[in-house]
Design a protein around this motif. Structure first.
Motif, PDB file in Angstrom:
ATOM      1  N   UNK A 246      47.994  45.297   2.150  1.00  0.00           N
ATOM      2  CA  UNK A 246      47.874  44.992   3.575  1.00  0.00           C
ATOM      3  C   UNK A 246      48.638  43.710   3.909  1.00  0.00           C
ATOM      4  N   UNK A 247      49.406  43.780   4.991  1.00  0.00           N
ATOM      5  CA  UNK A 247      50.081  42.606   5.544  1.00  0.00           C
ATOM      6  C   UNK A 247      49.391  42.256   6.855  1.00  0.00           C
ATOM      7  N   UNK A 248      49.026  40.982   7.026  1.00  0.00           N
ATOM      8  CA  UNK A 248      48.307  40.553   8.219  1.00  0.00           C
ATOM      9  C   UNK A 248      48.960  39.321   8.821  1.00  0.00           C
ATOM     10  N   UNK A 249      48.953  39.269  10.160  1.00  0.00           N
ATOM     11  CA  UNK A 249      49.414  38.079  10.880  1.00  0.00           C
ATOM     12  C   UNK A 249      48.357  37.677  11.894  1.00  0.00           C
ATOM     13  N   UNK A 250      48.414  36.409  12.301  1.00  0.00           N
ATOM     14  CA  UNK A 250      47.431  35.854  13.220  1.00  0.00           C
ATOM     15  C   UNK A 250      48.185  35.036  14.267  1.00  0.00           C
ATOM     16  N   UNK A 251      48.780  35.756  15.236  1.00  0.00           N
ATOM     17  CA  UNK A 251      49.659  35.113  16.209  1.00  0.00           C
ATOM     18  C   UNK A 251      49.036  34.960  17.576  1.00  0.00           C
ATOM     19  N   UNK A 252      49.893  34.717  18.555  1.00  0.00           N
ATOM     20  CA  UNK A 252      49.437  34.478  19.925  1.00  0.00           C
ATOM     21  C   UNK A 252      48.692  35.670  20.503  1.00  0.00           C
TER      22      UNK A 252
ATOM     23  N   UNK B 106      49.385  49.887   3.677  1.00  0.00           N
ATOM     24  CA  UNK B 106      50.158  50.876   2.925  1.00  0.00           C
ATOM     25  C   UNK B 106      49.220  51.531   1.919  1.00  0.00           C
ATOM     26  N   UNK B 107      48.963  52.817   2.035  1.00  0.00           N
ATOM     27  CA  UNK B 107      48.168  53.484   0.996  1.00  0.00           C
ATOM     28  C   UNK B 107      48.940  53.527  -0.318  1.00  0.00           C
TER      29      UNK B 107
ATOM     30  N   UNK C  68      55.838  53.985  -1.591  1.00  0.00           N
ATOM     31  CA  UNK C  68      55.346  53.275  -2.762  1.00  0.00           C
ATOM     32  C   UNK C  68      55.895  53.919  -4.031  1.00  0.00           C
ATOM     33  N   UNK C  69      56.674  53.156  -4.804  1.00  0.00           N
ATOM     34  CA  UNK C  69      57.243  53.699  -6.040  1.00  0.00           C
ATOM     35  C   UNK C  69      56.396  53.364  -7.265  1.00  0.00           C
ATOM     36  N   UNK C  70      55.657  52.270  -7.193  1.00  0.00           N
ATOM     37  CA  UNK C  70      54.766  51.895  -8.295  1.00  0.00           C
ATOM     38  C   UNK C  70      53.623  51.070  -7.723  1.00  0.00           C
ATOM     39  N   UNK C  71      52.427  51.269  -8.284  1.00  0.00           N
ATOM     40  CA  UNK C  71      51.247  50.549  -7.794  1.00  0.00           C
ATOM     41  C   UNK C  71      50.406  50.161  -9.000  1.00  0.00           C
TER      42      UNK C  71
END
Length: 281
Positions: free
Chosen positions: A188-194, A202-203, A209-212
């Protein structure tokens, strides 16, 4: 006559000689780490590593393997010098950057050793330009001590997925929060903006996703201002490896295929801005 086929005249005086038939194979990689004026170059028999740093918190490395060059000769175990990267790129693109592949610029790069300039011979269409760039005393570079044995989580993504993410992220946020976990939300990518908080998930079975390989849940924040320069490498790359170690340090390794189909790597290291102990819902 191409520089790579010219008779070697006076090469004995140089401790490093590197020839390229297409200078863009070097300039494009260097542009991917060009966010500060100066860089430190480390040359060994394996090739050249160019390092740029920012605020003692982030480091970028471009790896140009010896096999990329049509000729690569080094007479010492290692050669280190500091150079103005802005000037180097200006010289490498002196014939312009939009030339057709049929009229590519050839490069011969020579270095005599400590205290001497780096000499560039650039040839295109029978015209040869010689550039000499002063070198400087190399400074100690940061050791992020990022070793594979301490890596907790690692994923490999197709770059197009991350490019889309960076296009959608709220860049008014001061930080990018990255969550990597063996369970949902996985990545998960998260931002905390205005405009508030935003999350992009991303599951682990995503087509991108090539490798997890995630062994435990980690959530760390990184200054977006430090990560923004890495989007230059992301734009050129086809795959990206994202790793975090037991301290929360981040490694972004970009695989870049040059115009001749050869593979180079650009790696960014970034230290966490602050640690997040609680999982985001």
């Amino acid at each position: 006559m191409p520089l790579s086929t010219q008779p070697e005249t006076g090469d004995d005086q140089y401790i490093l000689v590197a020839n390229l038939d297409n200078v863009r194979n070097l300039s494009n990689i260097l542009k991917a780490i060009h966010f500060k004026d100066h860089a430190t170059c480390f040359a060994t028999k394996n090739g050249i590593k160019v390092t740029v740093e920012n605020a003692k918190s982030m480091q970028a490395n471009a790896f140009i393997q010896a096999g990329i060059f049509q000729e690569y000769t080094i007479k010492e175990d290692s050669v280190v010098f500091r150079i103005n990267l802005t000037v180097l790129l200006d010289c490498l693109t002196i014939f312009g950057t939009n030339a057709l592949p049929a009229s590519s610029t050839a490069l011969r790069m020579c270095y005599k050793g400590y205290g001497h300039p780096v000499t560039l011979f650039l040839e295109e269409g029978g015209v040869v330009t010689v550039c000499k760039i002063h070198t400087q005393e190399p400074e100690d570079t940061l050791d992020f001590d990022f070793c594979s044995t301490n890596v907790i989580n690692k994923i490999i993504l197709q770059s197009e997925g991350l490019r889309e993410a960076f296009a959608e992220l709220d860049m008014t946020s001061e930080v990018l929060q990255i969550t990597m976990s063996p369970d949902k939300p996985y990545f998960r990518l998260s931002t905390f903006g205005d405009s508030g908080s935003a999350h992009l998930d991303y599951p682990k079975d995503s087509d991108l996703m090539e490798a997890f390989h995630c062994s435990q849940t980690q959530t760390n924040r990184y200054k977006l201002s430090l990560l923004k320069p890495s989007t230059k490498a992301l734009a050129l790359s086809c795959k990206v490896s994202i790793r975090t170690d037991n301290r929360g340090f981040l490694s972004l390794q970009y695989m870049i295929r040059n115009e001749d189909g050869q593979i180079c790597f650009v790696e960014y290291y970034c230290c966490p801005d602050e640690n997040i102990d609680e999982r985001e819902p």
